[in-house]
Write a protein that holds these residues in place. Structure first.
Motif, PDB file in Angstrom:
ATOM      1  N   TYR A  74       0.737  -1.175   0.036  1.00  0.00           N
ATOM      2  CA  TYR A  74       0.081  -0.161   0.001  1.00  0.00           C
ATOM      3  C   TYR A  74       0.765   1.085  -0.033  1.00  0.00           C
ATOM      4  N   ASP A  75       0.380   2.239  -0.891  1.00  0.00           N
ATOM      5  CA  ASP A  75       1.315   3.335  -1.069  1.00  0.00           C
ATOM      6  C   ASP A  75       0.035   4.505  -1.033  1.00  0.00           C
ATOM      7  N   GLU A  76       0.014   5.287  -0.078  1.00  0.00           N
ATOM      8  CA  GLU A  76      -1.136   6.034   0.097  1.00  0.00           C
ATOM      9  C   GLU A  76      -1.064   7.110  -1.009  1.00  0.00           C
ATOM     10  N   ALA A  77      -0.038   7.497  -1.625  1.00  0.00           N
ATOM     11  CA  ALA A  77      -0.088   8.503  -2.826  1.00  0.00           C
ATOM     12  C   ALA A  77      -0.563   8.018  -4.165  1.00  0.00           C
ATOM     13  N   ARG A  78      -0.434   6.445  -4.027  1.00  0.00           N
ATOM     14  CA  ARG A  78      -1.070   5.887  -5.266  1.00  0.00           C
ATOM     15  C   ARG A  78      -2.541   5.392  -5.111  1.00  0.00           C
ATOM     16  N   HIS A  79      -2.647   4.986  -3.798  1.00  0.00           N
ATOM     17  CA  HIS A  79      -3.932   4.105  -3.637  1.00  0.00           C
ATOM     18  C   HIS A  79      -5.149   4.727  -2.733  1.00  0.00           C
ATOM     19  N   VAL A  80      -4.927   5.853  -2.157  1.00  0.00           N
ATOM     20  CA  VAL A  80      -5.870   6.493  -1.584  1.00  0.00           C
ATOM     21  C   VAL A  80      -7.056   6.834  -2.245  1.00  0.00           C
ATOM     22  N   ASP A 138     -11.270   2.422   1.376  1.00  0.00           N
ATOM     23  CA  ASP A 138      -9.755   2.505   1.329  1.00  0.00           C
ATOM     24  C   ASP A 138      -9.192   1.341   1.444  1.00  0.00           C
ATOM     25  N   PRO A 139      -8.309   0.706   0.786  1.00  0.00           N
ATOM     26  CA  PRO A 139      -7.750  -0.686   0.754  1.00  0.00           C
ATOM     27  C   PRO A 139      -6.861  -0.923   1.980  1.00  0.00           C
ATOM     28  N   LEU A 140      -6.149   0.007   2.444  1.00  0.00           N
ATOM     29  CA  LEU A 140      -5.486  -0.290   3.721  1.00  0.00           C
ATOM     30  C   LEU A 140      -6.519  -0.358   4.737  1.00  0.00           C
ATOM     31  N   VAL A 141      -7.364   0.385   4.965  1.00  0.00           N
ATOM     32  CA  VAL A 141      -8.419   0.412   5.866  1.00  0.00           C
ATOM     33  C   VAL A 141      -9.033  -1.402   5.867  1.00  0.00           C
ATOM     34  N   VAL A 142      -9.488  -1.763   4.625  1.00  0.00           N
ATOM     35  CA  VAL A 142     -10.082  -3.114   4.475  1.00  0.00           C
ATOM     36  C   VAL A 142      -8.995  -3.921   5.020  1.00  0.00           C
ATOM     37  N   ALA A 143      -7.828  -3.964   4.590  1.00  0.00           N
ATOM     38  CA  ALA A 143      -7.072  -5.078   4.812  1.00  0.00           C
ATOM     39  C   ALA A 143      -6.612  -5.330   6.347  1.00  0.00           C
ATOM     40  N   ARG A 162      -5.348   0.717  14.040  1.00  0.00           N
ATOM     41  CA  ARG A 162      -4.443   1.146  12.901  1.00  0.00           C
ATOM     42  C   ARG A 162      -5.590   1.864  11.768  1.00  0.00           C
ATOM     43  N   ALA A 163      -6.525   0.834  11.682  1.00  0.00           N
ATOM     44  CA  ALA A 163      -7.605   1.060  10.564  1.00  0.00           C
ATOM     45  C   ALA A 163      -8.360   2.107  10.900  1.00  0.00           C
ATOM     46  N   ILE A 164      -8.727   2.417  12.106  1.00  0.00           N
ATOM     47  CA  ILE A 164      -9.779   3.608  12.395  1.00  0.00           C
ATOM     48  C   ILE A 164      -9.015   4.774  12.302  1.00  0.00           C
ATOM     49  N   ALA A 165      -7.712   4.700  12.683  1.00  0.00           N
ATOM     50  CA  ALA A 165      -6.878   5.857  12.556  1.00  0.00           C
ATOM     51  C   ALA A 165      -6.619   6.544  11.335  1.00  0.00           C
ATOM     52  N   HIS A 166      -6.364   5.461  10.615  1.00  0.00           N
ATOM     53  CA  HIS A 166      -6.127   5.710   9.147  1.00  0.00           C
ATOM     54  C   HIS A 166      -7.205   6.403   8.498  1.00  0.00           C
ATOM     55  N   ALA A 167      -8.284   5.683   8.565  1.00  0.00           N
ATOM     56  CA  ALA A 167      -9.788   6.202   7.977  1.00  0.00           C
ATOM     57  C   ALA A 167      -9.967   7.505   8.518  1.00  0.00           C
ATOM     58  N   ARG A 168      -9.771   7.732   9.805  1.00  0.00           N
ATOM     59  CA  ARG A 168     -10.160   9.208  10.077  1.00  0.00           C
ATOM     60  C   ARG A 168      -9.205  10.247   9.696  1.00  0.00           C
ATOM     61  N   ARG A 169      -7.890   9.784   9.719  1.00  0.00           N
ATOM     62  CA  ARG A 169      -6.829  10.861   9.091  1.00  0.00           C
ATOM     63  C   ARG A 169      -7.129  11.163   7.318  1.00  0.00           C
ATOM     64  N   ILE A 170      -7.483  10.005   6.625  1.00  0.00           N
ATOM     65  CA  ILE A 170      -7.814  10.454   5.184  1.00  0.00           C
ATOM     66  C   ILE A 170      -9.298  11.113   4.980  1.00  0.00           C
ATOM     67  N   GLY A 171      -9.922  11.078   6.067  1.00  0.00           N
ATOM     68  CA  GLY A 171     -11.458  11.687   5.994  1.00  0.00           C
ATOM     69  C   GLY A 171     -12.431  11.125   5.269  1.00  0.00           C
ATOM     70  N   HIS A 172     -12.213   9.631   5.073  1.00  0.00           N
ATOM     71  CA  HIS A 172     -13.311   9.078   4.101  1.00  0.00           C
ATOM     72  C   HIS A 172     -14.311   8.009   5.012  1.00  0.00           C
ATOM     73  N   PRO A 173     -15.612   8.780   5.093  1.00  0.00           N
ATOM     74  CA  PRO A 173     -16.562   8.054   6.162  1.00  0.00           C
ATOM     75  C   PRO A 173     -16.940   6.672   5.975  1.00  0.00           C
ATOM     76  N   HIS A 174     -17.041   6.332   4.652  1.00  0.00           N
ATOM     77  CA  HIS A 174     -17.207   4.803   4.466  1.00  0.00           C
ATOM     78  C   HIS A 174     -16.406   4.091   4.792  1.00  0.00           C
ATOM     79  N   SER A 175     -14.908   4.202   4.580  1.00  0.00           N
ATOM     80  CA  SER A 175     -13.976   3.515   5.212  1.00  0.00           C
ATOM     81  C   SER A 175     -13.881   3.552   6.840  1.00  0.00           C
ATOM     82  N   LEU A 176     -14.357   4.581   7.428  1.00  0.00           N
ATOM     83  CA  LEU A 176     -14.406   4.692   8.789  1.00  0.00           C
ATOM     84  C   LEU A 176     -15.560   3.773   9.321  1.00  0.00           C
ATOM     85  N   VAL A 177     -16.577   3.742   8.498  1.00  0.00           N
ATOM     86  CA  VAL A 177     -17.925   3.013   9.262  1.00  0.00           C
ATOM     87  C   VAL A 177     -17.462   1.429   9.238  1.00  0.00           C
TER      88      VAL A 177
END
Length: 275
Positions: A86-92, A101-106, A129-144
């Protein structure tokens, strides 16, 4: 079926792939595993006509859904591979293109896999870590998704206080985002917490309402686990026949649908009920 036919009639491989991925995901949520597996095979073939390196994380997520069939080790390897590439610049941007977000899913799935395999601290850390990343990228569907998984995985580990917090937050966020699916899951988990705390009537009613709402949107994933929650409550209250009835339903569903990720726990609960 109609959407599947139309998907194959329009656009090139790069346009068809995300549409086909959406059809695959819908089949997974509905518990239509045979249909999902057929679409997954199409995704693998079609990926070769696209840019395979860009689709690798999504293909790993597709393979990782063997989790629901009880193929935990296979799923573990797929999701651990997502973490390594996972590379945030490429995959977010995948969060928008594919819904999560694929990192949140994994990380969310690894939370469940590690917890079920007895690596409790490792599972807990993945959930955080999944919750923290979802909050940081600001993507509600990943966070839920992260919160919903974190709640269920906390139950796997017996972490009841975090479970209540996750259930409350996923319910609030699901209502805010209009997600009937995760609102139902939040209601089931909140009701379970209430029942364990002694308010059995209100808790059981909330769980039943959540389960009905879950089915109403066509979802069938998690169902063996949900039935096991009822069986556990019956065990704790000494209602043995009711508990065994729930286990019978869960095992029948596992045989019919193929959802086997919670199979070992179903056996454990049956053994405790039959003691």
């Amino acid at each position: 079926e109609r959407a599947h036919v139309l998907c194959n009639q329009v656009g090139g491989p790069d346009e068809r792939w995300p549409v086909l991925f959406g059809l695959w995901y819908n089949s997974e949520v509905r518990g239509a595993f045979d249909a999902a597996d057929r679409i997954a095979a199409e995704l693998e073939t079609l990926a070769a006509e696209c840019q395979p390196e860009e689709l690798e994380v999504q293909l790993l997520i597709v393979r990782g859904h063997g989790f629901w069939r009880g193929r935990l080790q296979e799923a573990r390897l797929s999701f651990e591979r997502v973490l390594s590439i996972y590379d945030e610049a490429r995959h977010v941007s995948h969060a928008v293109r594919y819904g999560q977000d694929p990192l949140v899913v994994a990380l969310s799935y690894l939370n469940g896999i590690y917890s079920l395999q007895g690596e409790l601290e490792r599972g807990r850390a993945c959930g955080e870590r999944a919750i923290a990343h979802a909050r940081r990228i600001g993507h509600p569907h990943s966070l839920v998704l992260a919160l919903g998984f974190a709640g269920s995985c906390a139950q796997f580990r017996g972490d009841l206080e975090p479970l209540r917090c996750f259930a409350q937050e996923v319910s609030a966020l699901a209502e805010q985002q209009g997600s009937s699916l995760w609102a139902a899951q939040g209601k089931i988990l909140s009701g379970y917490c209430d029942a364990l705390a002694g308010d059995v009537v209100r808790g059981s009613q909330a769980m039943q309402e959540g389960l009905q709402a879950w089915r109403a949107v066509g979802a069938r994933l998690w169902h063996t686990h949900q039935l096991a929650l009822f069986a556990e409550l019956h065990l704790k209250s000494g209602r043995i026949e009711e508990g065994l009835s729930q286990i019978d339903r869960a095992e029948a569903l596992a045989a019919q649908q193929g959802e086997r990720f919670y199979g070992a726990e179903l056996l454990r609960l049956r053994a405790e009920l039959e003691l």
